[in-house]
Design an enzyme around this catalytic site. Structure first.
Site, PDB file in Angstrom:
ATOM      1  N   LYS A 188       3.818   5.789   5.984  1.00  0.00           N
ATOM      2  CA  LYS A 188       2.895   4.880   5.305  1.00  0.00           C
ATOM      3  C   LYS A 188       3.456   3.474   5.376  1.00  0.00           C
ATOM      4  O   LYS A 188       4.651   3.255   5.172  1.00  0.00           O
ATOM      5  CB  LYS A 188       2.697   5.283   3.837  1.00  0.00           C
ATOM      6  CG  LYS A 188       1.654   4.429   3.117  1.00  0.00           C
ATOM      7  CD  LYS A 188       0.256   4.733   3.620  1.00  0.00           C
ATOM      8  CE  LYS A 188      -0.786   3.775   3.047  1.00  0.00           C
ATOM      9  NZ  LYS A 188      -0.768   2.461   3.765  1.00  0.00           N
ATOM     10  N   TYR A 212     -10.283   2.419   5.704  1.00  0.00           N
ATOM     11  CA  TYR A 212      -9.172   2.099   4.806  1.00  0.00           C
ATOM     12  C   TYR A 212      -9.644   1.059   3.800  1.00  0.00           C
ATOM     13  O   TYR A 212     -10.084  -0.026   4.183  1.00  0.00           O
ATOM     14  CB  TYR A 212      -7.996   1.561   5.614  1.00  0.00           C
ATOM     15  CG  TYR A 212      -6.705   1.484   4.856  1.00  0.00           C
ATOM     16  CD1 TYR A 212      -5.816   2.550   4.868  1.00  0.00           C
ATOM     17  CD2 TYR A 212      -6.381   0.354   4.125  1.00  0.00           C
ATOM     18  CE1 TYR A 212      -4.622   2.486   4.169  1.00  0.00           C
ATOM     19  CE2 TYR A 212      -5.198   0.280   3.421  1.00  0.00           C
ATOM     20  CZ  TYR A 212      -4.319   1.348   3.445  1.00  0.00           C
ATOM     21  OH  TYR A 212      -3.145   1.270   2.740  1.00  0.00           O
ATOM     22  N   SER A 216       0.785  -1.233   0.000  1.00  0.00           N
ATOM     23  CA  SER A 216       0.000   0.000   0.000  1.00  0.00           C
ATOM     24  C   SER A 216       0.817   1.284   0.000  1.00  0.00           C
ATOM     25  O   SER A 216       0.234   2.368  -0.122  1.00  0.00           O
ATOM     26  CB  SER A 216      -0.960   0.001   1.188  1.00  0.00           C
ATOM     27  OG  SER A 216      -2.012  -0.908   0.964  1.00  0.00           O
ATOM     28  N   GLU A 256      -0.037   9.701   6.178  1.00  0.00           N
ATOM     29  CA  GLU A 256      -0.589  10.061   7.491  1.00  0.00           C
ATOM     30  C   GLU A 256       0.486  10.828   8.243  1.00  0.00           C
ATOM     31  O   GLU A 256       1.669  10.500   8.138  1.00  0.00           O
ATOM     32  CB  GLU A 256      -0.960   8.789   8.258  1.00  0.00           C
ATOM     33  CG  GLU A 256      -1.975   7.916   7.519  1.00  0.00           C
ATOM     34  CD  GLU A 256      -1.790   6.429   7.787  1.00  0.00           C
ATOM     35  OE1 GLU A 256      -0.984   6.086   8.689  1.00  0.00           O
ATOM     36  OE2 GLU A 256      -2.425   5.626   7.089  1.00  0.00           O
ATOM     37  N   SER A 296       1.845  -3.747   2.633  1.00  0.00           N
ATOM     38  CA  SER A 296       1.960  -5.199   2.780  1.00  0.00           C
ATOM     39  C   SER A 296       1.355  -5.905   1.579  1.00  0.00           C
ATOM     40  O   SER A 296       0.351  -5.445   1.014  1.00  0.00           O
ATOM     41  CB  SER A 296       1.223  -5.683   4.037  1.00  0.00           C
ATOM     42  OG  SER A 296       1.649  -5.022   5.192  1.00  0.00           O
ATOM     43  N   LYS A 314       0.026   3.342  -2.904  1.00  0.00           N
ATOM     44  CA  LYS A 314      -1.055   4.328  -2.903  1.00  0.00           C
ATOM     45  C   LYS A 314      -0.526   5.759  -2.891  1.00  0.00           C
ATOM     46  O   LYS A 314      -1.198   6.676  -3.368  1.00  0.00           O
ATOM     47  CB  LYS A 314      -1.970   4.103  -1.691  1.00  0.00           C
ATOM     48  CG  LYS A 314      -2.775   2.808  -1.723  1.00  0.00           C
ATOM     49  CD  LYS A 314      -3.587   2.648  -0.439  1.00  0.00           C
ATOM     50  CE  LYS A 314      -4.582   1.494  -0.496  1.00  0.00           C
ATOM     51  NZ  LYS A 314      -3.921   0.175  -0.544  1.00  0.00           N
TER      52      LYS A 314
END
Length: 394
Positions: free
Chosen positions: A344, A179, A93, A301, A347, A96
Site C-alpha cells: 500500500k 480509488y 492512504s 493490494e 501520500s 486506510k
C-alpha cells in the site's frame, strides 16, 4: 523481537546529499551481514533522495523477526533535526489499512456486518445508491465512480450526507475499481460509530494500544510535536495535512517507522495479539476482486509472488490510481495467501510512504519521507531492497 538500529545521517548542504554514516548498537545478524544490508539500502535510497530533493527519510525492514532501521537527512530544514525511527510522519492512504482493520474488528465484536449495505448504518442515505453498496464495496474501491477527494464544497457531515445521497454513479457496485477517499472514509465513520466512538478515539484508544503502537496518532499531541517531521511539497514549501471531512478516516494517521513496521509484522502474524484483533488484520488480506494486474483486498493490494517489478508497477499507474478499472468479483472471496507481495502506498501534500511485505518469508519494509514524490520510485526502491535481501539470504 531483535532490533538493529542503523543510522545513516545525510545532512543537506547547499542541496548536496553528503555521505551516510553508520552506527550499530547490536551484534550482526547470524544469517545476514548488516553492512551488506546497509550497502543495499544506501544504493537504493541515496539516489532517490538526490533526484527528488527529499530532506529526510527512514527505512524500516523486518527479516524473520529482526528489525533494521536506516535514517537519512533531517526532519526539518529549519531546525536541522535528524530523522530517527521515532520521527512522526504522515502516512497518507496507508491510513486506510487501519480503517479496514477497524471495520473487521467491529464485525468481530458483533457491531456490524460487512456484507450489509452502507445505508443500513447511515439512515440519511436510505433511498440512495448506497442501498446497494456494501461495506465491502467501500473497503475495496468498488462502490462506483466517486471522486478521489471529498469535494471542496463539502465542509461538514450534513453537507456530506446531502452530497452522497444525490450522487449518481456511472457504474454499478462491484463492477469497477475507482480509488476514492469518500468510500473508505464512510466505512471508517460507520465502523467508529458502531463502536460508539469517534474515529480518533477508535484508533487512539482501541486499535493502536491493542496493536502495541505507542507513537501513532490522528491528532499529534502537543507533547509529541517536536517529533513531528515538517513536510515539504513539490515546490519545497513547508506543508502539513489539513483537517477536512473524512480526512481522519482516509489519510489522517501520523506514525513512526517503529510503529508502522510493528504493524507490518502484526499483519504477518508475528506478534501475540488477541484473537479478534489478529482475525481483523488477517481478514484485510482477503481477495475480493480481480483487477487484472493485481488482486484487491480490503485496501491492501496483492500480487502472486515471486513477481517482476514491472508487473507490480502496472498496479500503480496513473490509469489505475485515478481511473475506472473493470474488475471481476472473486467468488467465493480468496482466503489470505502467503506467497504474495502485499503493499500500500500513501501520500499527503508533504509526505510520501510505502509499505510492502511477503508473509511466506516474514519479510517486510516501510519507507517514510517528508516530501511527496511519485509512487513508482517508492515501489521500485521497496522492491529493490526486499528482493536484494532475498539474494543476500541465498
Amino acid at each position: 523481537m531483535q532490533r538493529h538500529t542503523l543510522l545513516a545521517t545525510m545532512p543537506l548542504l547547499s542541496g548536496v546529499l553528503l555521505t551516510a554514516t553508520l552506527f550499530s548498537n547490536v551484534t550482526t545478524a547470524q544469517t545476514l551481514n548488516s553492512k551488506d544490508i546497509q550497502s543495499l539500502v544506501d544504493s537504493a535510497v541515496k539516489p532517490l533522495m538526490a533526484e527528488y530533493g527529499i530532506p529526510g527519510a527512514v527505512i524500516g525492514i523486518t527479516i524473520e523477526g529482526k528489525q533494521y532501521f536506516y535514517q537519512y537527512g533531517v526532519s526539518s530544514k529549519t531546525t536541522g533535526q535528524s530523522v530517527t525511527e521515532d520521527t512522526l510522519f504522515e502516512i497518507g492512504s496507508i491510513s486506510k489499512t487501519f480503517t479496514a482493520t477497524l471495520a473487521n474488528y467491529a464485525q468481530g465484536e458483533g457491531k456490524l456486518t460487512l456484507t450489509d449495505m452502507a445505508s443500513d448504518y447511515v439512515p440519511a442515505l436510505k433511498g440512495s445508491h448506497f442501498d446497494k453498496i456494501s461495506l465491502i464495496n467501500l473497503a475495496t474501491h468498488t462502490a462506483g465512480d466517486l471522486p478521489m477527494q471529498v469535494p471542496d464544497k463539502v465542509t461538514n457531515n450534513a453537507e456530506l450526507m446531502d452530497y452522497l445521497k444525490h450522487w449518481q454513479p456511472s457504474f454499478a457496485p462491484g463492477t469497477h475499481r475507482n480509488y476514492a477517499n469518500p468510500t473508505i472514509g464512510l466505512l471508517g465513520m460507520i465502523a467508529a460509530q458502531s463502536l460508539n466512538k469517534t474515529f480518533q478515539q477508535a484508533l487512539e484508544q482501541t486499535l493502536f494500544p491493542q496493536l502495541g503502537m505507542t507513537s501513532s496518532y490522528i491528532n499529534v499531541p502537543s507533547s509529541k510535536m517536536a517529533d513531528y517531521a515538517q513536510g515539504y511539497d513539490k515546490q519545497d514549501m513547508p506543508v502539513r495535512v489539513n483537517p477536512g471531512v473524512l480526512a481522519d478516516e482516509a489519510y489522517g494517521v501520523k506514525t513512526t517507522a517503529t510503529d508502522l513496521l510493528h504493524f507490518v509484522e502484526a499483519n504477518m502474524q508475528m506478534h501475540p495479539l488477541a484473537k479478534p484483533l489478529q482475525a481483523a488484520l488477517d481478514e484485510t488480506h482477503t481477495g475480493y476482486f480481480d483487477v487484472g494486474m493485481m488482486t484487491q483486498d480490503m485496501i491492501w493490494e496483492h500480487y502472486s509472488y515471486p513477481i517482476d517489478l514491472d508487473k507490480i508497477l502496472m498496479g500503480h499507474t496513473q490509469e489505475v490510481v485515478f481511473g475506472s478499472t473493470p474488475v471481476k468479483p472473486i467468488v467465493p472471496p480468496l482466503a489470505p495467501q502467503q506467497n504474495v507481495w502485499i503493499n500500500k502506498t500513501g501520500s499527503t501534500g508533504g509526505f510520501a510512504a510505502y509499505a510492502a511485505f511477503i508473509p511466506a518469508q516474514k519479510l517486510g519494509i516501510v519507507l517514510l519521507s517528508n516530501k511527496n514524490y511519485p509512487v513508482p520510485p517508492r515501489v521500485t526502491v521497496g522492491y529493490q531492497i526486499l528482493t536484494g535481501i532475498e539474494k543476500l539470504q541465498k
